[in-house]
Write a protein that holds these residues in place. Structure first.
Motif, PDB file in Angstrom:
ATOM      1  N   ALA A 298       0.867  -1.177   0.000  1.00 38.64           N
ATOM      2  CA  ALA A 298       0.000   0.000   0.000  1.00 38.64           C
ATOM      3  C   ALA A 298       0.904   1.227   0.000  1.00 38.64           C
ATOM      4  CB  ALA A 298      -0.896   0.002   1.240  1.00 38.64           C
ATOM      5  N   GLY A 299       0.877   1.986  -1.082  1.00 41.48           N
ATOM      6  CA  GLY A 299       1.773   3.131  -1.102  1.00 41.48           C
ATOM      7  C   GLY A 299       1.856   3.784  -2.459  1.00 41.48           C
ATOM      8  N   ARG A 300       2.961   4.492  -2.652  1.00 37.91           N
ATOM      9  CA  ARG A 300       3.047   5.449  -3.746  1.00 37.91           C
ATOM     10  C   ARG A 300       3.091   4.834  -5.130  1.00 37.91           C
ATOM     11  NH1 ARG A 300       7.996   8.915  -1.978  1.00 37.91           N
ATOM     12  NH2 ARG A 300       8.521   6.952  -0.925  1.00 37.91           N
ATOM     13  N   HIS A 301       3.271   3.525  -5.262  1.00 36.21           N
ATOM     14  CA  HIS A 301       3.241   2.965  -6.616  1.00 36.21           C
ATOM     15  C   HIS A 301       1.808   2.842  -7.125  1.00 36.21           C
ATOM     16  CE1 HIS A 301       1.916  -0.951  -5.080  1.00 36.21           C
ATOM     17  NE2 HIS A 301       1.842  -1.388  -6.314  1.00 36.21           N
ATOM     18  N   LEU A 302       0.817   3.060  -6.235  1.00 34.98           N
ATOM     19  CA  LEU A 302      -0.590   2.969  -6.619  1.00 34.98           C
ATOM     20  C   LEU A 302      -1.183   4.362  -6.817  1.00 34.98           C
ATOM     21  CD1 LEU A 302      -1.883   0.240  -4.119  1.00 34.98           C
ATOM     22  CD2 LEU A 302      -1.339  -0.049  -6.552  1.00 34.98           C
ATOM     23  N   PRO A 303      -1.765   4.635  -7.970  1.00 35.29           N
ATOM     24  CA  PRO A 303      -2.364   5.961  -8.192  1.00 35.29           C
ATOM     25  C   PRO A 303      -3.507   6.239  -7.228  1.00 35.29           C
ATOM     26  CG  PRO A 303      -2.942   4.441  -9.969  1.00 35.29           C
ATOM     27  CD  PRO A 303      -1.879   3.777  -9.163  1.00 35.29           C
ATOM     28  N   GLU A 304      -4.253   5.203  -6.848  1.00 31.81           N
ATOM     29  CA  GLU A 304      -5.359   5.422  -5.918  1.00 31.81           C
ATOM     30  C   GLU A 304      -4.850   5.813  -4.535  1.00 31.81           C
ATOM     31  OE1 GLU A 304      -5.267   0.798  -6.521  1.00 31.81           O
ATOM     32  OE2 GLU A 304      -4.658   2.614  -7.597  1.00 31.81           O
ATOM     33  N   TYR A 305      -3.654   5.301  -4.167  1.00 33.06           N
ATOM     34  CA  TYR A 305      -3.066   5.707  -2.890  1.00 33.06           C
ATOM     35  C   TYR A 305      -2.626   7.166  -2.955  1.00 33.06           C
ATOM     36  CZ  TYR A 305       0.252   6.502   0.826  1.00 33.06           C
ATOM     37  OH  TYR A 305       0.904   7.056   1.894  1.00 33.06           O
ATOM     38  N   ARG A 306      -1.968   7.556  -4.025  1.00 31.38           N
ATOM     39  CA  ARG A 306      -1.489   8.942  -4.134  1.00 31.38           C
ATOM     40  C   ARG A 306      -2.654   9.916  -4.056  1.00 31.38           C
ATOM     41  NH1 ARG A 306       1.800   6.400  -8.131  1.00 31.38           N
ATOM     42  NH2 ARG A 306       0.550   7.290  -9.838  1.00 31.38           N
TER      43      ARG A 306
ATOM     44  N   THR B 258      -5.164  13.892   0.422  1.00 31.70           N
ATOM     45  CA  THR B 258      -6.242  14.499   1.203  1.00 31.70           C
ATOM     46  C   THR B 258      -5.815  14.876   2.612  1.00 31.70           C
ATOM     47  OG1 THR B 258      -7.053  12.348   2.018  1.00 31.70           O
ATOM     48  CG2 THR B 258      -7.937  13.156  -0.091  1.00 31.70           C
ATOM     49  N   THR B 259      -4.639  14.411   3.050  1.00 33.15           N
ATOM     50  CA  THR B 259      -4.167  14.699   4.411  1.00 33.15           C
ATOM     51  C   THR B 259      -2.681  15.028   4.349  1.00 33.15           C
ATOM     52  OG1 THR B 259      -5.741  13.069   5.264  1.00 33.15           O
ATOM     53  CG2 THR B 259      -4.045  13.841   6.782  1.00 33.15           C
ATOM     54  N   PRO B 260      -2.307  16.303   4.458  1.00 28.53           N
ATOM     55  CA  PRO B 260      -0.900  16.689   4.305  1.00 28.53           C
ATOM     56  C   PRO B 260       0.033  16.023   5.315  1.00 28.53           C
ATOM     57  CG  PRO B 260      -2.323  18.611   4.152  1.00 28.53           C
ATOM     58  CD  PRO B 260      -3.188  17.470   4.609  1.00 28.53           C
ATOM     59  N   ASP B 261      -0.393  15.871   6.551  1.00 28.30           N
ATOM     60  CA  ASP B 261       0.482  15.318   7.590  1.00 28.30           C
ATOM     61  C   ASP B 261       0.421  13.802   7.592  1.00 28.30           C
ATOM     62  OD1 ASP B 261       0.399  14.445  10.840  1.00 28.30           O
ATOM     63  OD2 ASP B 261       2.089  15.643  10.163  1.00 28.30           O
ATOM     64  N   PHE B 262       1.581  13.155   7.450  1.00 27.51           N
ATOM     65  CA  PHE B 262       1.618  11.696   7.291  1.00 27.51           C
ATOM     66  C   PHE B 262       1.099  10.961   8.519  1.00 27.51           C
ATOM     67  CE2 PHE B 262       4.014   7.636   7.686  1.00 27.51           C
ATOM     68  CZ  PHE B 262       3.399   6.969   6.645  1.00 27.51           C
TER      69      PHE B 262
ATOM     70  N   ALA C 196      -2.958  -8.626   4.098  1.00 24.64           N
ATOM     71  CA  ALA C 196      -3.190  -7.179   4.142  1.00 24.64           C
ATOM     72  C   ALA C 196      -2.488  -6.664   5.380  1.00 24.64           C
ATOM     73  CB  ALA C 196      -4.679  -6.869   4.204  1.00 24.64           C
ATOM     74  N   ILE C 197      -1.457  -5.847   5.196  1.00 26.96           N
ATOM     75  CA  ILE C 197      -0.729  -5.334   6.354  1.00 26.96           C
ATOM     76  C   ILE C 197      -1.246  -3.950   6.725  1.00 26.96           C
ATOM     77  CG2 ILE C 197       1.193  -4.438   4.965  1.00 26.96           C
ATOM     78  CD1 ILE C 197       2.963  -5.337   7.481  1.00 26.96           C
ATOM     79  N   LEU C 198      -1.509  -3.793   7.991  1.00 25.30           N
ATOM     80  CA  LEU C 198      -1.993  -2.532   8.540  1.00 25.30           C
ATOM     81  C   LEU C 198      -1.186  -1.354   8.009  1.00 25.30           C
ATOM     82  CD1 LEU C 198      -3.491  -0.833  10.794  1.00 25.30           C
ATOM     83  CD2 LEU C 198      -1.567  -1.460  12.273  1.00 25.30           C
ATOM     84  N   PHE C 199      -1.873  -0.314   7.523  1.00 23.10           N
ATOM     85  CA  PHE C 199      -1.176   0.898   7.113  1.00 23.10           C
ATOM     86  C   PHE C 199      -0.944   1.768   8.343  1.00 23.10           C
ATOM     87  CE2 PHE C 199      -0.313   5.041   5.519  1.00 23.10           C
ATOM     88  CZ  PHE C 199       0.387   4.828   4.348  1.00 23.10           C
ATOM     89  N   SER C 200       0.305   1.858   8.747  1.00 21.22           N
ATOM     90  CA  SER C 200       0.677   2.677   9.897  1.00 21.22           C
ATOM     91  C   SER C 200       2.170   2.965   9.783  1.00 21.22           C
ATOM     92  CB  SER C 200       0.327   1.946  11.205  1.00 21.22           C
ATOM     93  OG  SER C 200       0.551   2.792  12.323  1.00 21.22           O
ATOM     94  N   ASP C 201       2.802   3.279  10.898  1.00 24.44           N
ATOM     95  CA  ASP C 201       4.232   3.582  10.894  1.00 24.44           C
ATOM     96  C   ASP C 201       4.832   3.133  12.218  1.00 24.44           C
ATOM     97  OD1 ASP C 201       6.707   5.623  11.323  1.00 24.44           O
ATOM     98  OD2 ASP C 201       6.298   5.361   9.187  1.00 24.44           O
ATOM     99  N   ILE C 202       6.098   2.728  12.188  1.00 24.24           N
ATOM    100  CA  ILE C 202       6.722   2.253  13.429  1.00 24.24           C
ATOM    101  C   ILE C 202       6.924   3.383  14.436  1.00 24.24           C
ATOM    102  CG2 ILE C 202       7.878   0.361  12.223  1.00 24.24           C
ATOM    103  CD1 ILE C 202      10.512   1.917  12.532  1.00 24.24           C
ATOM    104  N   LEU C 203       6.877   4.638  13.988  1.00 23.83           N
ATOM    105  CA  LEU C 203       7.173   5.747  14.888  1.00 23.83           C
ATOM    106  C   LEU C 203       5.970   6.224  15.689  1.00 23.83           C
ATOM    107  CD1 LEU C 203       9.759   7.787  12.803  1.00 23.83           C
ATOM    108  CD2 LEU C 203      10.140   6.056  14.545  1.00 23.83           C
ATOM    109  N   VAL C 204       4.881   5.470  15.649  1.00 21.80           N
ATOM    110  CA  VAL C 204       3.781   5.798  16.563  1.00 21.80           C
ATOM    111  C   VAL C 204       4.151   5.455  18.007  1.00 21.80           C
ATOM    112  CG1 VAL C 204       1.990   5.590  14.802  1.00 21.80           C
ATOM    113  CG2 VAL C 204       2.632   3.564  16.168  1.00 21.80           C
TER     114      VAL C 204
ATOM    115  N   PHE D 176       7.193  14.423  10.196  1.00 22.98           N
ATOM    116  CA  PHE D 176       7.827  14.077   8.926  1.00 22.98           C
ATOM    117  C   PHE D 176       7.977  15.333   8.088  1.00 22.98           C
ATOM    118  CE2 PHE D 176       6.563  10.010  10.398  1.00 22.98           C
ATOM    119  CZ  PHE D 176       7.350   9.059   9.735  1.00 22.98           C
ATOM    120  N   GLU D 177       9.198  15.586   7.624  1.00 20.32           N
ATOM    121  CA  GLU D 177       9.466  16.737   6.769  1.00 20.32           C
ATOM    122  C   GLU D 177       9.725  16.262   5.347  1.00 20.32           C
ATOM    123  OE1 GLU D 177       9.399  19.893   7.468  1.00 20.32           O
ATOM    124  OE2 GLU D 177       9.172  19.840   9.650  1.00 20.32           O
ATOM    125  N   ALA D 178       9.130  16.917   4.371  1.00 19.63           N
ATOM    126  CA  ALA D 178       9.338  16.556   2.971  1.00 19.63           C
ATOM    127  C   ALA D 178      10.818  16.616   2.627  1.00 19.63           C
ATOM    128  CB  ALA D 178       8.542  17.489   2.064  1.00 19.63           C
TER     129      ALA D 178
END
Length: 341
Positions: free
Chosen positions: A28-36, A41-45, A71-79, A90-92
């Motif tokens: 789940a991520g940027r290789h999918l146009p539907e994900y992008r 819709t939400t600037p802050d990751f 299906a792996i949960l969409f989240s981040d280890i830094l929670v 996260f800074e661009a």
């Protein structure tokens, strides 16, 4: 008559399937146009990760498109640092930036309530269990204690692992205390995920490479053993996948010491080593994401090598690292067709 076990769970129970189950790290991520489109819709990751509806949608997208078995949960280890009171953003162009380490006593107080603090992740999992096909296994996860500590101690220089090794040598008491806190917070987080519908748990130790003896045992093996023991003590009996990325030289040592139900393998894993590990428990991995991005005959040949070497035992087909954002969708489809026939 009971329903058949989903393919991924069958392999984790030790079965060998004619066609191995498939899912990809970062599917789940940027290789999918539907994900992008959704992500925009939400600037802050991190806000995106903690929005149950959007995180669930991101998780579901590759399952809808590809029919992945996991299906792996969409989240981040830094929670986890967030739950412990540390500022995370996260800074661009820079990636994650963490603020000053909070007082140890404060973090120790917060560790036991990490699952409650991250309740929105639980809401995501509940949505997913209600919407995923029954044959698709829902995977929860946390970062490995050492990897999470790397970010917490390094702050703005999170990717410089040599800096945190300096902490190990120069401030061993700090490292020991922080390990205790991160392990407890991670265990509580995994407990919450199990209670919310996860069927498998994975430990991502992203920075497991390059340790001199005896640091791999001290900072990867022992924390993983303690984390899993604590999760079991809390009453969680879900299968656990361990992923000490980049630690091929220590893979057998890890496999023999840590009570996991499957071992995920990185791209540098020799086929013979995978076969040796497979005699201990099921394995997962280790297709090179570069060859997935390249496609063509090279991709077919790489897939065939893995299936020939590891397909005769309990095996989950996956990448050895996350999928690249510029990977063509057609190459993922090519891979699935090659595996499934």
């Amino acid at each position: 008559m009971s329903e058949p076990m989903p393919p991924l769970l069958s392999v984790l129970s030790g079965q060998t399937l004619k066609t191995p189950p498939v899912w990809f790290m970062r599917q789940a991520g940027r290789h999918l146009p539907e994900y992008r489109e959704l992500r925009a819709t939400t600037p802050d990751f991190l806000s995106f990760c903690l929005n149950p509806e959007k995180a669930a949608e991101a998780t579901l997208q590759p399952v809808r498109r590809y029919g992945m078995d996991g299906a792996i949960l969409f989240s981040d280890i830094l929670v986890i640092p967030m739950a412990l009171g540390q500022d995370v953003r996260f800074e661009a162009g820079e990636g994650p930036i963490l603020g000053d380490l909070p007082p140890m006593a404060l973090m120790a107080d917060k560790a036991g309530s990490a699952g409650a603090y991250l309740a929105k992740v639980g809401e995501t999992l509940k949505i997913l269990r209600s919407e995923l096909p029954k044959e698709t296994t829902l995977i929860g996860f946390c970062g490995g204690p050492w990897t999470v500590m790397t970010y917490m101690l390094n702050g703005r220089k999170a990717h410089d692992r040599s800096l945190i090794r300096s902490f190990v040598y120069e401030q061993p008491e700090l490292v020991s205390q922080l390990l205790d806190v991160v392990i407890e917070a991670s265990a509580q987080y995994l407990l919450m995920q199990a209670q919310s519908g996860a069927q498998v748990l994975k430990i991502f130790e992203s920075w497991a490479e390059g340790f001199p003896d005896p640091l791999f045992a001290q900072l990867v093996i022992e924390p993983h053993k303690r984390l899993i023991a604590r999760v079991r003590e809390l009453g969680v009996n879900l299968p656990v996948i361990g992923f000490p990325r980049g630690a091929e030289a220590c893979s057998l040592q890890y496999a023999q010491a840590v009570d996991i139900q499957a071992q995920a393998l990185g791209t540098a894993t020799p086929l013979e080593l995978g076969q040796a590990l497979q005699k201990i428990r099921p394995i997962q991995g280790a297709l090179d994401p570069v060859v997935l991005r390249s496609g063509g005959k090279a991709l077919d040949a790489a897939i065939d090598r893995l299936l020939e070497a590891w397909g005769q035992g309990p095996y989950i087909f996956n990448l050895g690292h996350g999928i690249f954002p510029d990977t063509p969708i057609a190459h993922v489809e090519q891979t699935l067709k090659r595996i499934r026939g």
